[in-house]
Scaffold this motif. Structure first.
Motif, PDB file in Angstrom:
ATOM      1  N   ALA A   1       0.828  -1.201   0.000  1.00 10.33           N
ATOM      2  CA  ALA A   1       0.000   0.000   0.000  1.00 10.33           C
ATOM      3  C   ALA A   1       0.864   1.253   0.000  1.00 10.33           C
ATOM      4  O   ALA A   1       0.603   2.205  -0.740  1.00 10.33           O
ATOM      5  N   ILE A   2       1.930   1.227   0.797  1.00  6.26           N
ATOM      6  CA  ILE A   2       2.824   2.387   0.839  1.00  6.26           C
ATOM      7  C   ILE A   2       3.462   2.586  -0.526  1.00  6.26           C
ATOM      8  O   ILE A   2       3.570   3.700  -1.029  1.00  6.26           O
ATOM      9  N   GLY A   3       3.838   1.465  -1.165  1.00  2.00           N
ATOM     10  CA  GLY A   3       4.473   1.540  -2.472  1.00  2.00           C
ATOM     11  C   GLY A   3       3.572   2.126  -3.538  1.00  2.00           C
ATOM     12  O   GLY A   3       4.034   2.647  -4.546  1.00  2.00           O
ATOM     13  N   MET A   4       2.275   2.041  -3.338  1.00  2.00           N
ATOM     14  CA  MET A   4       1.351   2.622  -4.313  1.00  2.00           C
ATOM     15  C   MET A   4       1.084   4.083  -4.025  1.00  2.00           C
ATOM     16  O   MET A   4       0.254   4.706  -4.685  1.00  2.00           O
ATOM     17  N   GLY A   5       1.741   4.631  -3.029  1.00  2.80           N
ATOM     18  CA  GLY A   5       1.584   6.051  -2.760  1.00  2.80           C
ATOM     19  C   GLY A   5       0.489   6.378  -1.776  1.00  2.80           C
ATOM     20  O   GLY A   5       0.006   7.494  -1.736  1.00  2.80           O
ATOM     21  N   ALA A   6       0.080   5.393  -0.987  1.00  4.17           N
ATOM     22  CA  ALA A   6      -0.965   5.678  -0.004  1.00  4.17           C
ATOM     23  C   ALA A   6      -0.365   6.423   1.176  1.00  4.17           C
ATOM     24  O   ALA A   6       0.770   6.170   1.573  1.00  4.17           O
ATOM     25  N   THR A   7      -1.137   7.355   1.722  1.00  2.99           N
ATOM     26  CA  THR A   7      -0.696   8.013   2.953  1.00  2.99           C
ATOM     27  C   THR A   7      -0.898   7.021   4.105  1.00  2.99           C
ATOM     28  O   THR A   7      -1.661   6.063   3.976  1.00  2.99           O
ATOM     29  N   PRO A   8      -0.210   7.244   5.221  1.00  5.25           N
ATOM     30  CA  PRO A   8      -0.393   6.329   6.365  1.00  5.25           C
ATOM     31  C   PRO A   8      -1.859   6.131   6.729  1.00  5.25           C
ATOM     32  O   PRO A   8      -2.275   5.019   7.068  1.00  5.25           O
ATOM     33  N   THR A   9      -2.651   7.214   6.621  1.00  4.38           N
ATOM     34  CA  THR A   9      -4.072   7.087   6.944  1.00  4.38           C
ATOM     35  C   THR A   9      -4.770   6.152   5.978  1.00  4.38           C
ATOM     36  O   THR A   9      -5.578   5.310   6.372  1.00  4.38           O
ATOM     37  N   GLN A  10      -4.430   6.301   4.674  1.00  2.00           N
ATOM     38  CA  GLN A  10      -5.056   5.416   3.683  1.00  2.00           C
ATOM     39  C   GLN A  10      -4.620   3.977   3.907  1.00  2.00           C
ATOM     40  O   GLN A  10      -5.413   3.046   3.750  1.00  2.00           O
ATOM     41  N   VAL A  11      -3.355   3.771   4.275  1.00  2.00           N
ATOM     42  CA  VAL A  11      -2.888   2.420   4.569  1.00  2.00           C
ATOM     43  C   VAL A  11      -3.755   1.821   5.674  1.00  2.00           C
ATOM     44  O   VAL A  11      -4.234   0.694   5.577  1.00  2.00           O
ATOM     45  N   VAL A  12      -3.992   2.615   6.718  1.00  2.00           N
ATOM     46  CA  VAL A  12      -4.749   2.095   7.860  1.00  2.00           C
ATOM     47  C   VAL A  12      -6.203   1.844   7.492  1.00  2.00           C
ATOM     48  O   VAL A  12      -6.742   0.765   7.744  1.00  2.00           O
ATOM     49  N   THR A  13      -6.850   2.845   6.863  1.00  2.00           N
ATOM     50  CA  THR A  13      -8.290   2.703   6.654  1.00  2.00           C
ATOM     51  C   THR A  13      -8.631   1.756   5.510  1.00  2.00           C
ATOM     52  O   THR A  13      -9.661   1.096   5.550  1.00  2.00           O
ATOM     53  N   ARG A  14      -7.765   1.668   4.469  1.00  2.00           N
ATOM     54  CA  ARG A  14      -8.145   0.847   3.315  1.00  2.00           C
ATOM     55  C   ARG A  14      -7.554  -0.554   3.370  1.00  2.00           C
ATOM     56  O   ARG A  14      -8.074  -1.471   2.755  1.00  2.00           O
ATOM     57  N   VAL A  15      -6.423  -0.725   4.051  1.00  2.00           N
ATOM     58  CA  VAL A  15      -5.757  -2.033   4.025  1.00  2.00           C
ATOM     59  C   VAL A  15      -5.762  -2.694   5.402  1.00  2.00           C
ATOM     60  O   VAL A  15      -6.231  -3.819   5.560  1.00  2.00           O
ATOM     61  N   ILE A  16      -5.245  -1.973   6.390  1.00  2.00           N
ATOM     62  CA  ILE A  16      -5.029  -2.624   7.675  1.00  2.00           C
ATOM     63  C   ILE A  16      -6.331  -2.902   8.409  1.00  2.00           C
ATOM     64  O   ILE A  16      -6.571  -4.023   8.858  1.00  2.00           O
ATOM     65  N   LEU A  17      -7.199  -1.894   8.515  1.00  2.00           N
ATOM     66  CA  LEU A  17      -8.449  -2.121   9.251  1.00  2.00           C
ATOM     67  C   LEU A  17      -9.309  -3.208   8.616  1.00  2.00           C
ATOM     68  O   LEU A  17      -9.794  -4.093   9.323  1.00  2.00           O
ATOM     69  N   PRO A  18      -9.516  -3.208   7.271  1.00  2.00           N
ATOM     70  CA  PRO A  18     -10.315  -4.304   6.707  1.00  2.00           C
ATOM     71  C   PRO A  18      -9.695  -5.679   6.986  1.00  2.00           C
ATOM     72  O   PRO A  18     -10.405  -6.635   7.254  1.00  2.00           O
TER      73      PRO A  18
END
Lengths: 361, 312
Positions: free
Chosen positions: B191-208
């Motif tokens: 997710a980070i490699g695709m340019g996601a911000t830490p918040t996007q990493v958390v809300t779109r990848v980690i939390l699900p």
């Protein structure tokens, strides 16, 4: 930049579905964060940090607030409150020594009984007794070629573990109800016999009139047993296998290995489990409010009715006047201080247990 | 063993028979006896659980029917009655508690597990959560009394909710932290490699990904909160009536309806258990059966959820 790289990576694979949509998809999912994204990010991270701080401050605030509300009563009653033996709201006389003694006595009893069973269960579930016992049984019955039976030991073990965990899930008020109608009638004949034959021994010196310390401590033991067995089991499993194998290699029987090598190695963890179980017993309210008898008596006898700090709060708070609420807040502060101290010591012991086992690996 | 005995340099002084596994040898007999004793102790620890369940079904099952949902707690010596208001009250108080504790617990866990795992504040949060786990439930009630009840001047459902929330936060925070930590690092890095911000990493990848684990923690916390009595005794208090005067009576219509003493199953059991009247004691058993069914169901559902997420 990232979007471009994605396109470069995707391009050589020509055999796949239309490139146009791929790059479009790649562009959509991978792009540098916009200004809005960065703003949201900062806001979200700030929020989580604030909430993290809030949980820490909450603990401080709980202690401070209960302390602040109790301050007038502390100034008024002072240390006399801690050693007084009567609680009479009408005369404005408040003392919690019987409750402190009752809290400690019932918790020590409950923790002791709960520990004996809890540690035995932890050993039973962690040292492979079930699998070896069931294997022997299966072999003796000549059923070893049945496929389904191979998983039986594992299934039995997880059944036992989950059932013991469920002991902790039963609400304490239900244990209280069960204690009134099952434990007290069961304990009474034993208590009467002990009192009439061994009455010279201080713990058996009074008859059991109904509610009392022993039924309460027995129910407490059931309630702290899951805590003690779960944490002790973790500690026993953490003992490195090579230590166990070395003991067996020297010719130790299974119980020589357990008592001389494995339990001593895990002893810090087991001790921490007992302290945390003790902490739970100290704060347990309902079972004691229903079973201990709510009487301000200091006695060595385990059959005498008693009182505890938590039960005192539960019984007097709902109908307390202003003066009594202040005194109850003082009592709550004392309970808070005792349980916080016990729990912090237990947590620190467990941390040390983990650290010392790390050195053995 | 025969091979050892035949070796020429074997010391004569060792009595090999004493090393054999036999019940006549004190060492192995002791070992065997201890094994049997621990086995018996383990099985006997299950007796209370089954005794509780047996009695609940025996004594509580008798009055199980639709009346318990529709009717109000009976007065002394009056046959029948139910505890519909207590079931609704328990649900509402637990709902309020969850609304407070789930966001706090999950957000704190996100910070501790994801944004600053090595920081001093993370260590402080973990320590605070562990200390809160050991907080006696009655003290949560004392705290809610001193803050909410004293401020608003009323015993109310939100006061009970605050008390229960205090007990739910540590469970939710600690299990959510574990669940977030179990998310594979490669997903985070992708997710980070695709340019996601830490918040996007958390809300779109980690939390699900961590959702089953987080839900397990929430359900265990809810199950515990639903059975708690001590924190409700002098925050939500108890009520003999429905929440509202207008139909449907179990729904609070206004904030005023919510800011009244609220019934709960746990407090009903406590109040009726000490009653001298047979009909109220019988109802206490039925309420206990109801409460245990609710609590065990949520608990087992949470645990099976945890097992499924583990096997994935």
């Amino acid at each position: 930049v990232i979007a471009n790289e994605a396109r470069v990576i995707r391009e050589p694979s020509s055999g796949e579905p239309p490139e146009e949509s791929l790059t479009a998809a790649a562009q959509e999912i991978s792009q540098p964060p916009s200004g809005l994204d960065r703003g949201v990010d900062r806001l979200f991270r700030g929020t989580t940090l604030a909430v993290a701080w809030a949980t820490v401050l909450l603990v401080v605030y709980i202690v401070w607030h209960i302390g602040a509300v109790a301050t007038p009563a502390i100034q008024k009653h002072g240390a006399r409150f801690l050693v007084g033996t009567t609680w009479d709201a009408n005369r404005g006389e408040f003392g919690i020594l019987p409750a402190i003694v009752g809290t400690l006595y019932s918790s020590v009893l409950g923790m002791a009984i709960g520990s004996v069973f809890g540690i035995a269960i932890a050993i039973f579930l962690s040292e492979g007794f079930l699998s070896s016992g069931l294997d022997a049984a299966i072999k003796a019955l000549g059923l070893s070629d049945r496929r389904g039976l191979a998983r039986l030991p594992d299934l039995t073990e997880s059944f036992l573990r989950i059932t013991i965990e469920l002991l902790a899930a039963i609400p304490s008020v239900v244990y209280g109800l069960w204690g009134i109608f099952v434990v007290i009638p069961l304990v009474r004949p034993v208590a009467d016999w002990l009192n009439s034959h061994l009455g010279w021994f201080p713990p058996f010196s009074t008859p059991l009139s109904g509610p009392g310390l022993l039924p309460a401590a027995l129910v407490l033991a059931i309630m702290v047993l899951p805590t003690i067995s779960a944490i002790s089991r973790d500690a026993l499993i953490e003992v490195p296998p090579k230590i166990r194998e070395a003991a067996f290699g020297l010719g130790a029987t299974r119980w020589e290995a357990i008592l001389a090598v494995i339990v001593p190695t895990a002893s810090t963890g087991i001790f921490g489990a007992m302290i945390l179980g003790f902490g739970r017993a100290l704060g347990e309210t309902m079972a004691l409010a229903m079973l201990a008898g709510n009487a301000n008596v200091i006695s060595w006898s385990v059959f005498s009715p008693a009182n505890t700090l938590a039960a005192l709060l539960a019984n007097h708070f709902p109908e307390a006047g202003k003066l009594e609420v202040g005194a109850l807040m003082y009592a709550a502060l004392v309970l808070l201080a005792i349980t916080l101290a016990v729990n912090i010591v237990g947590t620190l012991i467990l941390q040390r247990a983990n650290a010392s086992l790390r050195g053995l690996r | 063993m025969a091979a050892t005995a035949n070796r020429p340099d074997s010391p004569e002084s060792i009595d090999l028979a004493s090393l054999a596994w036999s019940l006549r040898q004190p060492r192995s007999a002791f070992s065997y006896a201890m094994s049997v004793v621990t086995g018996i102790m383990t099985v006997s620890a299950l007796v209370p659980l089954f005794s509780v369940l047996y009695l609940l079904i025996l004594r509580g099952g008798r009055h199980l029917g639709t009346a318990i949902f529709r009717e109000l707690p009976p007065a002394a010596m009056v046959a029948g009655g139910g505890f519909g208001n207590a079931i609704v009250g328990t649900l509402i108080v637990v709902l309020i508690a969850s609304a407070i504790s789930v966001p706090i617990g999950v957000l704190a866990a996100i910070y501790v597990a994801e944004f600053g795992p090595e920081t001093r504040i993370a260590a402080a949060v973990r320590f605070a959560a562990k200390v809160l786990t050991g907080l006696p439930s009655i003290l949560a009630g004392v705290f809610a009394f001193a803050t909410v009840v004293v401020t608003t001047g009323k015993f109310s459902a939100p006061a009970g909710g605050v008390a229960l929330a205090l007990l739910m936060v540590p469970t939710i925070a600690l299990t959510a932290e574990e669940a977030i930590k179990r998310v594979p690092a490669k997903m985070r890095e992708a997710a980070i490699g695709m340019g996601a911000t830490p918040t996007q990493v958390v809300t779109r990848v980690i939390l699900p990904t961590a959702m089953p684990g987080i839900l397990t923690g929430v359900m265990l916390a809810v199950a515990r909160a639903a059975g708690e009595t001590a924190p409700l005794l002098f925050t939500a208090l108890f009520s003999e009536y429905w929440m509202s005067n207008t139909s449907p009576q179990f729904l609070p219509r206004t904030l005023g309806d919510l800011m009244k003493p609220t019934a709960s199953l746990a407090v009903l059991i406590y109040n009726f258990s000490g009653s001298p009247f047979e009909n109220q004691i019988e109802l206490a058993w039925t309420a206990a059966l109801m409460l245990v069914i609710i609590v065990l169901f949520i608990n087992l559902a949470g645990q099976s959820l945890a097992k499924r997420s583990e096997s994935r």
